[in-house]
Design a protein around this motif. Structure first.
Motif, PDB file in Angstrom:
ATOM      1  N   PRO A 282      43.934  -6.534 -13.539  1.00 53.33           N
ATOM      2  CA  PRO A 282      43.832  -7.270 -14.797  1.00 53.33           C
ATOM      3  C   PRO A 282      44.560  -6.586 -15.945  1.00 53.33           C
ATOM      4  O   PRO A 282      45.106  -7.267 -16.827  1.00 53.33           O
ATOM      5  N   ALA A 283      44.605  -5.247 -15.936  1.00 49.94           N
ATOM      6  CA  ALA A 283      45.261  -4.515 -17.024  1.00 49.94           C
ATOM      7  C   ALA A 283      46.723  -4.907 -17.178  1.00 49.94           C
ATOM      8  O   ALA A 283      47.264  -4.860 -18.289  1.00 49.94           O
ATOM      9  N   PHE A 284      47.394  -5.280 -16.087  1.00 48.27           N
ATOM     10  CA  PHE A 284      48.793  -5.715 -16.171  1.00 48.27           C
ATOM     11  C   PHE A 284      48.919  -6.858 -17.178  1.00 48.27           C
ATOM     12  O   PHE A 284      49.791  -6.855 -18.054  1.00 48.27           O
ATOM     13  N   LEU A 285      48.045  -7.845 -17.037  1.00 48.24           N
ATOM     14  CA  LEU A 285      48.122  -9.018 -17.910  1.00 48.24           C
ATOM     15  C   LEU A 285      47.786  -8.659 -19.346  1.00 48.24           C
ATOM     16  O   LEU A 285      48.448  -9.121 -20.286  1.00 48.24           O
ATOM     17  N   PHE A 286      46.786  -7.838 -19.552  1.00 50.80           N
ATOM     18  CA  PHE A 286      46.385  -7.491 -20.917  1.00 50.80           C
ATOM     19  C   PHE A 286      47.508  -6.756 -21.655  1.00 50.80           C
ATOM     20  O   PHE A 286      47.801  -7.047 -22.823  1.00 50.80           O
ATOM     21  N   HIS A 287      48.144  -5.798 -20.978  1.00 51.27           N
ATOM     22  CA  HIS A 287      49.240  -5.057 -21.616  1.00 51.27           C
ATOM     23  C   HIS A 287      50.453  -5.962 -21.830  1.00 51.27           C
ATOM     24  O   HIS A 287      51.132  -5.864 -22.870  1.00 51.27           O
ATOM     25  N   TRP A 288      50.734  -6.826 -20.882  1.00 51.01           N
ATOM     26  CA  TRP A 288      51.856  -7.761 -21.044  1.00 51.01           C
ATOM     27  C   TRP A 288      51.667  -8.628 -22.285  1.00 51.01           C
ATOM     28  O   TRP A 288      52.559  -8.735 -23.138  1.00 51.01           O
ATOM     29  N   PHE A 289      50.501  -9.255 -22.424  1.00 50.65           N
ATOM     30  CA  PHE A 289      50.273 -10.163 -23.547  1.00 50.65           C
ATOM     31  C   PHE A 289      50.304  -9.408 -24.880  1.00 50.65           C
ATOM     32  O   PHE A 289      50.827  -9.915 -25.882  1.00 50.65           O
ATOM     33  N   ALA A 290      49.727  -8.202 -24.897  1.00 55.19           N
ATOM     34  CA  ALA A 290      49.705  -7.421 -26.133  1.00 55.19           C
ATOM     35  C   ALA A 290      51.119  -7.042 -26.568  1.00 55.19           C
ATOM     36  O   ALA A 290      51.475  -7.159 -27.745  1.00 55.19           O
ATOM     37  N   LEU A 291      51.921  -6.607 -25.632  1.00 57.04           N
ATOM     38  CA  LEU A 291      53.307  -6.238 -25.946  1.00 57.04           C
ATOM     39  C   LEU A 291      54.118  -7.465 -26.345  1.00 57.04           C
ATOM     40  O   LEU A 291      54.946  -7.417 -27.254  1.00 57.04           O
ATOM     41  N   ASN A 292      53.861  -8.584 -25.673  1.00 58.23           N
ATOM     42  CA  ASN A 292      54.574  -9.809 -25.995  1.00 58.23           C
ATOM     43  C   ASN A 292      54.315 -10.245 -27.436  1.00 58.23           C
ATOM     44  O   ASN A 292      55.210 -10.767 -28.112  1.00 58.23           O
ATOM     45  N   ALA A 293      53.111 -10.020 -27.924  1.00 56.36           N
ATOM     46  CA  ALA A 293      52.781 -10.386 -29.298  1.00 56.36           C
ATOM     47  C   ALA A 293      53.650  -9.643 -30.304  1.00 56.36           C
ATOM     48  O   ALA A 293      53.916 -10.148 -31.397  1.00 56.36           O
ATOM     49  N   LEU A 294      54.125  -8.450 -29.911  1.00 57.86           N
ATOM     50  CA  LEU A 294      54.935  -7.621 -30.805  1.00 57.86           C
ATOM     51  C   LEU A 294      56.428  -7.793 -30.566  1.00 57.86           C
ATOM     52  O   LEU A 294      57.240  -7.127 -31.213  1.00 57.86           O
ATOM     53  N   GLY A 295      56.802  -8.666 -29.618  1.00 59.83           N
ATOM     54  CA  GLY A 295      58.219  -8.852 -29.311  1.00 59.83           C
ATOM     55  C   GLY A 295      58.774  -7.815 -28.367  1.00 59.83           C
ATOM     56  O   GLY A 295      59.993  -7.704 -28.203  1.00 59.83           O
ATOM     57  N   ALA A 296      57.886  -7.033 -27.728  1.00 56.72           N
ATOM     58  CA  ALA A 296      58.330  -6.048 -26.740  1.00 56.72           C
ATOM     59  C   ALA A 296      58.362  -6.700 -25.361  1.00 56.72           C
ATOM     60  O   ALA A 296      57.515  -7.531 -25.034  1.00 56.72           O
ATOM     61  N   SER A 297      59.330  -6.312 -24.547  1.00 53.72           N
ATOM     62  CA  SER A 297      59.499  -6.850 -23.199  1.00 53.72           C
ATOM     63  C   SER A 297      58.846  -5.915 -22.183  1.00 53.72           C
ATOM     64  O   SER A 297      58.834  -4.697 -22.369  1.00 53.72           O
ATOM     65  N   VAL A 298      58.309  -6.482 -21.121  1.00 48.29           N
ATOM     66  CA  VAL A 298      57.732  -5.661 -20.053  1.00 48.29           C
ATOM     67  C   VAL A 298      58.682  -5.623 -18.857  1.00 48.29           C
ATOM     68  O   VAL A 298      59.380  -6.599 -18.569  1.00 48.29           O
ATOM     69  N   VAL A 299      58.687  -4.461 -18.198  1.00 47.50           N
ATOM     70  CA  VAL A 299      59.492  -4.261 -16.992  1.00 47.50           C
ATOM     71  C   VAL A 299      58.525  -3.940 -15.860  1.00 47.50           C
ATOM     72  O   VAL A 299      58.074  -2.804 -15.712  1.00 47.50           O
TER      73      VAL A 299
END
Length: 541
Positions: free
Chosen positions: A74-91
């Motif tokens: 579940p942590a994958f999704l939480f970090h993805w959404f949080a970073l997305n809110a700031l305009g950061a991309s996930v790899v």
């Protein structure tokens, strides 16, 4: 209209805060050492906001990239959404990757931070040092390190075109390519999925979507996750596919829709039939590559349709073709008909449109004024490859497909030099580059050989530096495969090693891939071909 993945997540969480967003069934909970049961939308939103604030305070923002090595937790999704809110991309980082792969990914993507399982932090730091990248790691619930640099796009608006994720996909040659995927790419996937009809209708705030597919791949990130964000309901993200416990997981979680790859129905059919085979709430399954001989028997035994579809990381669902309307041509490798949102050509080797019933390379583009709408935004640092993929204004898929007189599409084969083992795309050139580093190897060439369970298996033809006696074939082969396992994800290592006097080469001294593929069909079972499949096991950190 929502512009980002975080926007649509937040809107659904605000609308259904007390409903279940994620459900972790017992098998996955035990594998990960986390609590079984539901996480509600409101709880998830609170955790995403906590992480968003922590990342913002630490200086992470628009234009940064952050690696995620968190498996399917579940942590994958939480970090993805949080970073997305700031305009950061996930790899997303595949947990099976080893040193050579990690060094390439970190160096190419230039991530300065990775959120990782604690046991993999040292591997990531070593790979970053090899790549010459200034780098930090953090644990999923740890403190966020300060950003190494200011956000590259600070002050610019975060929107639909903002990079949301960078997914690496194996290409026909060379290293994996980084596919830049925008918020539009992901939102379009969720909206398309939520609007499906026919066999694949979606009930708003009701479906429970279960998938064992990895969050490092487009299917789990852009399809199963995004339909839940757009339409509501619950995501059941398994750690991986466990054939013996799969039905148990479906029953425990109340799954109504499931995702599959072609190898999975074969494994489920291998078990003895049971009256419990239909004891589930599954309405339909979304996938690709089911063996034609297994398609009808599976549906008859388990009581739900396997709905075949076609898409690629580069296309997303902007060019998805899906057999969600009857008749589905079960057992014929049919994946549907053309929809209004996509334009399609099948092109023969002479660049002409293939005749009805004849195979041609599948070319696709979005209908309307923007042929690239909701496709990938390009290959990172590879404008030439991006232009080549879009030559003539069409995206060239590399897949051979035929279309019948009624407009149904049927998968024939892959034109690309990619091995597909249990749903994982493997670049032959990437494996060869590692094998060629072994001191016993003068030259190598890698191709697919058929495997009844996994679809393809990796076969390596080896020209040895010094003559190897037949009695020593197994020992030398084991050393070569262990070398590959130390450098690559286990599934990429050779399952067969064949010692040959020379490789098939073109007049320009390039590997003759067509002849190599023919060789690979016949080599297993011969005395100079060593079966090393037993060495290919998931590696513990």
């Amino acid at each position: 209209m929502h512009a980002t993945v975080h926007d649509v997540f937040s809107a659904t969480a605000a609308r259904t805060p007390d409903a279940e967003f994620l459900f972790t069934e017992s098998v996955t909970a035990a594998a990960y050492g986390i609590a079984a049961g539901p996480i509600r939308w409101g709880e998830a939103a609170a955790e995403v906001e906590r992480l968003r604030a922590a990342y913002a305070k630490a200086g992470h923002g628009h234009g940064h990239r952050v690696g995620l090595l968190l498996e399917n937790r579940p942590a994958f999704l939480f970090h993805w959404f949080a970073l997305n809110a700031l305009g950061a991309s996930v790899v997303p980082i595949n947990g099976e990757m080893r040193s050579a792969e990690l060094a390439y990914l970190i160096g190419h993507s230039e991530i300065g931070l990775a959120v990782t399982l604690p046991e993999r932090a040292a591997d990531l730091h070593a790979a970053a040092a090899e790549a010459g990248i200034a780098f930090d790691t953090m644990h999923a619930d740890g403190d966020v390190p300060s950003a190494k640099t200011a956000p590259p796009r600070a002050g610019q608006p975060i929107g639909a075109d903002t990079e949301c994720a960078l997914l690496y996909t194996s290409g026909t040659t060379g290293r994996p390519k980084g596919c830049i995927l925008s918020n539009t790419y992901f939102l379009n996937a969720g909206e398309w999925y939520a609007a499906l009809d026919g066999v694949c209708s979606i009930r708003r705030d009701t479906e429970r979507v279960m998938t064992p597919l990895p969050l490092t791949h487009m299917n789990a990130m852009a399809c199963s996750t995004m339909v839940v964000l757009v339409a509501g309901g619950c995501l059941v993200q398994l750690d991986r596919f466990h054939p013996k416990q799969w039905l148990q997981s479906a029953r425990e979680s109340g799954a109504t829709i499931v995702h599959y790859l072609g190898v999975m129905p074969a494994m489920l059919l291998a078990a003895a039939p049971s009256p419990a085979d239909r004891d589930h709430a599954i309405r339909w399954a979304f996938g690709a590559g089911v063996d034609p001989k297994n398609h009808a028997p599976f549906e008859a035994r388990f009581g739900f349709p396997l709905v075949e579809a076609w898409a690629m990381t580069e296309t997303g669902v902007a060019a998805c073709i899906m057999a969600h309307h009857e008749p589905r041509r079960v057992g014929r490798s049919c994946f549907g008909r053309q929809e209004d949102f996509v334009e399609i050509r099948l092109v023969d080797d002479q660049g002409r449109d293939a005749e009805a019933g004849a195979p041609g390379e599948l070319w696709v583009r979005s209908a309307g004024s923007d042929p690239k709408r909701a496709f990938f935004s390009g290959y990172l640092k590879d404008e030439d490859a991006t232009r080549e993929a879009w030559a003539g204004g069409w995206f060239h898929t590399g897949d051979l497909v035929r279309r019948d007189a009624e407009g149904n599409f049927f998968f024939v084969d892959r034109k690309k030099n990619v091995i597909r083992r249990s749903g994982e795309n493997i670049s032959a050139v990437e494996v060869e580059s590692v094998l060629n580093q072994h001191p016993a190897v003068k030259a190598s060439a890698v191709a697919a050989t058929p495997d009844s369970v996994r679809g393809d298996e990796v076969l390596a033809c080896i020209v040895a530096r010094e003559s190897v006696a037949e009695a020593d074939f197994a020992t030398v082969a084991a050393g070569i495969v262990q070398h590959a396992l130390d450098q690559l994800a286990y599934y990429k290592a050779p399952g067969y090693v064949a010692f040959v006097p020379e490789l098939p080469l073109t007049p320009s001294q390039k590997i003759q891939r067509g002849q190599l593929r023919e060789m690979a069909q016949a080599l297993p079972g011969q005395s100079h071909c060593v079966d090393t499949r037993s060495m290919k096991k998931r590696q513990t950190p």
